[in-house]
Scaffold this motif. Sequence first.
Motif, PDB file in Angstrom:
ATOM      1  N   MET A   1       0.486  14.871   9.610  1.00  0.00           N
ATOM      2  CA  MET A   1       1.513  14.429   9.325  1.00  0.00           C
ATOM      3  C   MET A   1       0.991  12.645   8.735  1.00  0.00           C
ATOM      4  SD  MET A   1       4.766  12.450  11.400  1.00  0.00           S
ATOM      5  CE  MET A   1       5.405  14.128  12.206  1.00  0.00           C
ATOM      6  N   ALA A   2       1.364  12.310   7.743  1.00  0.00           N
ATOM      7  CA  ALA A   2       1.019  10.904   7.414  1.00  0.00           C
ATOM      8  C   ALA A   2       1.421   9.550   8.065  1.00  0.00           C
ATOM      9  CB  ALA A   2       1.089  10.586   5.656  1.00  0.00           C
ATOM     10  N   THR A   3       0.792   8.706   8.206  1.00  0.00           N
ATOM     11  CA  THR A   3       1.283   7.534   9.017  1.00  0.00           C
ATOM     12  C   THR A   3       1.855   6.663   7.855  1.00  0.00           C
ATOM     13  OG1 THR A   3      -0.388   7.656  10.812  1.00  0.00           O
ATOM     14  CG2 THR A   3       0.662   5.552  10.423  1.00  0.00           C
ATOM     15  N   GLU A   4       3.255   6.138   8.124  1.00  0.00           N
ATOM     16  CA  GLU A   4       3.747   5.241   7.184  1.00  0.00           C
ATOM     17  C   GLU A   4       3.544   3.755   7.514  1.00  0.00           C
ATOM     18  OE1 GLU A   4       8.437   3.973   6.296  1.00  0.00           O
ATOM     19  OE2 GLU A   4       7.971   5.909   7.013  1.00  0.00           O
ATOM     20  N   ILE A   5       3.112   2.865   6.770  1.00  0.00           N
ATOM     21  CA  ILE A   5       2.732   1.710   6.764  1.00  0.00           C
ATOM     22  C   ILE A   5       4.157   0.923   6.905  1.00  0.00           C
ATOM     23  CG2 ILE A   5       1.540  -0.261   5.808  1.00  0.00           C
ATOM     24  CD1 ILE A   5      -0.647   1.493   4.445  1.00  0.00           C
ATOM     25  N   LYS A   6       4.246   0.093   7.719  1.00  0.00           N
ATOM     26  CA  LYS A   6       5.517  -0.740   7.780  1.00  0.00           C
ATOM     27  C   LYS A   6       5.302  -2.173   7.678  1.00  0.00           C
ATOM     28  CE  LYS A   6       7.897   2.738  10.275  1.00  0.00           C
ATOM     29  NZ  LYS A   6       8.666   3.164  11.526  1.00  0.00           N
ATOM     30  N   THR A   7       3.859  -2.503   7.631  1.00  0.00           N
ATOM     31  CA  THR A   7       3.593  -3.961   7.562  1.00  0.00           C
ATOM     32  C   THR A   7       3.062  -4.237   6.320  1.00  0.00           C
ATOM     33  OG1 THR A   7       1.723  -3.757   8.675  1.00  0.00           O
ATOM     34  CG2 THR A   7       3.595  -4.271   9.925  1.00  0.00           C
ATOM     35  N   THR A   8       3.087  -5.349   5.882  1.00  0.00           N
ATOM     36  CA  THR A   8       2.124  -5.713   4.776  1.00  0.00           C
ATOM     37  C   THR A   8       1.056  -6.597   5.167  1.00  0.00           C
ATOM     38  OG1 THR A   8       4.575  -5.539   3.288  1.00  0.00           O
ATOM     39  CG2 THR A   8       2.675  -7.146   2.173  1.00  0.00           C
ATOM     40  N   LYS A   9      -0.047  -6.496   4.478  1.00  0.00           N
ATOM     41  CA  LYS A   9      -1.423  -7.172   4.503  1.00  0.00           C
ATOM     42  C   LYS A   9      -1.806  -7.670   3.195  1.00  0.00           C
ATOM     43  CE  LYS A   9      -6.005  -6.997   6.228  1.00  0.00           C
ATOM     44  NZ  LYS A   9      -7.052  -5.767   6.966  1.00  0.00           N
ATOM     45  N   VAL A  10      -2.058  -8.897   3.233  1.00  0.00           N
ATOM     46  CA  VAL A  10      -2.585  -9.621   2.194  1.00  0.00           C
ATOM     47  C   VAL A  10      -3.891 -10.199   2.364  1.00  0.00           C
ATOM     48  CG1 VAL A  10      -2.066 -11.779   0.348  1.00  0.00           C
ATOM     49  CG2 VAL A  10      -0.168 -10.417   1.593  1.00  0.00           C
ATOM     50  N   THR A  11      -4.699  -9.826   1.502  1.00  0.00           N
ATOM     51  CA  THR A  11      -6.272 -10.172   1.488  1.00  0.00           C
ATOM     52  C   THR A  11      -6.549 -10.593   0.167  1.00  0.00           C
ATOM     53  OG1 THR A  11      -6.653  -8.356   2.994  1.00  0.00           O
ATOM     54  CG2 THR A  11      -8.549  -9.343   2.132  1.00  0.00           C
ATOM     55  N   PHE A  12      -7.286 -11.933   0.077  1.00  0.00           N
ATOM     56  CA  PHE A  12      -7.830 -12.602  -1.011  1.00  0.00           C
ATOM     57  C   PHE A  12      -9.487 -12.291  -0.846  1.00  0.00           C
ATOM     58  CE2 PHE A  12      -4.159 -15.208  -0.517  1.00  0.00           C
ATOM     59  CZ  PHE A  12      -3.662 -15.420  -1.384  1.00  0.00           C
ATOM     60  N   ILE A  13      -9.572 -11.479  -1.955  1.00  0.00           N
ATOM     61  CA  ILE A  13     -11.093 -11.061  -2.132  1.00  0.00           C
ATOM     62  C   ILE A  13     -11.777 -12.088  -2.754  1.00  0.00           C
ATOM     63  CG2 ILE A  13     -12.191  -9.223  -3.251  1.00  0.00           C
ATOM     64  CD1 ILE A  13      -9.861  -7.272  -2.865  1.00  0.00           C
ATOM     65  N   GLU A  14     -13.131 -12.266  -2.020  1.00  0.00           N
ATOM     66  CA  GLU A  14     -14.013 -13.311  -2.706  1.00  0.00           C
ATOM     67  C   GLU A  14     -14.344 -13.082  -3.984  1.00  0.00           C
ATOM     68  OE1 GLU A  14     -18.232 -15.675  -1.564  1.00  0.00           O
ATOM     69  OE2 GLU A  14     -17.591 -14.183  -0.454  1.00  0.00           O
ATOM     70  N   ASP A  15     -14.132 -14.046  -4.970  1.00  0.00           N
ATOM     71  CA  ASP A  15     -14.108 -14.114  -6.319  1.00  0.00           C
ATOM     72  C   ASP A  15     -13.650 -12.922  -6.992  1.00  0.00           C
ATOM     73  OD1 ASP A  15     -16.046 -16.251  -5.753  1.00  0.00           O
ATOM     74  OD2 ASP A  15     -17.609 -14.862  -5.621  1.00  0.00           O
ATOM     75  N   GLY A  16     -12.504 -12.615  -6.414  1.00  0.00           N
ATOM     76  CA  GLY A  16     -11.656 -11.320  -6.950  1.00  0.00           C
ATOM     77  C   GLY A  16     -10.154 -11.368  -6.907  1.00  0.00           C
ATOM     78  N   PRO A  17      -9.568 -10.187  -6.985  1.00  0.00           N
ATOM     79  CA  PRO A  17      -8.297 -10.319  -6.898  1.00  0.00           C
ATOM     80  C   PRO A  17      -7.588 -10.313  -5.302  1.00  0.00           C
ATOM     81  CG  PRO A  17      -8.676  -8.121  -6.874  1.00  0.00           C
ATOM     82  CD  PRO A  17     -10.158  -8.949  -7.082  1.00  0.00           C
ATOM     83  N   ILE A  18      -6.124 -10.606  -5.394  1.00  0.00           N
ATOM     84  CA  ILE A  18      -5.423 -10.518  -4.112  1.00  0.00           C
ATOM     85  C   ILE A  18      -4.954  -8.910  -3.899  1.00  0.00           C
ATOM     86  CG2 ILE A  18      -3.225 -11.286  -2.890  1.00  0.00           C
ATOM     87  CD1 ILE A  18      -3.303 -13.706  -5.163  1.00  0.00           C
ATOM     88  N   MET A  19      -5.353  -8.573  -2.782  1.00  0.00           N
ATOM     89  CA  MET A  19      -5.395  -7.131  -2.298  1.00  0.00           C
ATOM     90  C   MET A  19      -4.030  -7.111  -1.451  1.00  0.00           C
ATOM     91  SD  MET A  19      -7.675  -4.305  -0.401  1.00  0.00           S
ATOM     92  CE  MET A  19      -7.716  -5.247   1.122  1.00  0.00           C
ATOM     93  N   ILE A  20      -2.817  -6.282  -1.863  1.00  0.00           N
ATOM     94  CA  ILE A  20      -1.678  -6.318  -0.858  1.00  0.00           C
ATOM     95  C   ILE A  20      -1.602  -4.877  -0.568  1.00  0.00           C
ATOM     96  CG2 ILE A  20       0.635  -6.784  -0.822  1.00  0.00           C
ATOM     97  CD1 ILE A  20       0.600  -8.821  -3.094  1.00  0.00           C
ATOM     98  N   GLU A  21      -1.653  -4.722   0.868  1.00  0.00           N
ATOM     99  CA  GLU A  21      -1.428  -3.341   1.346  1.00  0.00           C
ATOM    100  C   GLU A  21      -0.240  -3.295   2.125  1.00  0.00           C
ATOM    101  OE1 GLU A  21      -5.441  -1.849   2.879  1.00  0.00           O
ATOM    102  OE2 GLU A  21      -5.364  -4.000   3.453  1.00  0.00           O
ATOM    103  N   GLY A  22       0.541  -1.927   1.920  1.00  0.00           N
ATOM    104  CA  GLY A  22       2.008  -1.942   2.569  1.00  0.00           C
ATOM    105  C   GLY A  22       3.097  -1.928   1.583  1.00  0.00           C
ATOM    106  N   PRO A  23       4.237  -2.049   2.125  1.00  0.00           N
ATOM    107  CA  PRO A  23       5.328  -2.076   1.370  1.00  0.00           C
ATOM    108  C   PRO A  23       5.466  -3.397   0.694  1.00  0.00           C
ATOM    109  CG  PRO A  23       5.921  -2.056   3.651  1.00  0.00           C
ATOM    110  CD  PRO A  23       4.527  -1.623   3.478  1.00  0.00           C
ATOM    111  N   VAL A  24       5.611  -3.353  -0.634  1.00  0.00           N
ATOM    112  CA  VAL A  24       5.749  -4.869  -1.265  1.00  0.00           C
ATOM    113  C   VAL A  24       6.807  -4.608  -2.330  1.00  0.00           C
ATOM    114  CG1 VAL A  24       3.689  -4.354  -2.838  1.00  0.00           C
ATOM    115  CG2 VAL A  24       4.681  -6.682  -2.618  1.00  0.00           C
ATOM    116  N   THR A  25       7.886  -5.593  -2.667  1.00  0.00           N
ATOM    117  CA  THR A  25       8.681  -5.763  -3.429  1.00  0.00           C
ATOM    118  C   THR A  25       8.551  -6.740  -4.374  1.00  0.00           C
ATOM    119  OG1 THR A  25      10.340  -4.557  -1.804  1.00  0.00           O
ATOM    120  CG2 THR A  25      11.250  -5.702  -4.065  1.00  0.00           C
ATOM    121  N   MET A  26       8.306  -6.260  -5.655  1.00  0.00           N
ATOM    122  CA  MET A  26       8.171  -7.605  -6.694  1.00  0.00           C
ATOM    123  C   MET A  26       9.117  -7.516  -7.664  1.00  0.00           C
ATOM    124  SD  MET A  26       4.107  -6.545  -7.863  1.00  0.00           S
ATOM    125  CE  MET A  26       3.950  -7.729  -8.846  1.00  0.00           C
TER     126      MET A  26
END
Length: 65
Positions: free
Chosen positions: A1-26
């Motif tokens: 059974m897959a684990t559902e991600i219920k939180t959102t994590k935002v990471t600024f990657i050094e010299d790179g993009p912003i990584m957003i994990e979890g549910p996000v509504t744009m």
Amino acid sequence: MATEIKTTKVTFIEDGPIMIEGPVTMEGQYGNKATEMKTIYLCRCGGSSNKPFCDGTHKKIDFKG
């Protein structure tokens, strides 16, 4: 059974993009919305041809930030 991600994590990657994990509504400027349940990468360098998403251009232009 897959684990559902219920939180959102935002990471600024050094010299790179912003990584957003979890549910996000744009929301676009005209009110259109899209909800993603996967990891997305947003451009910080301004050079992506797939804005607002990262396409790896930061590596080509040697983005520092």
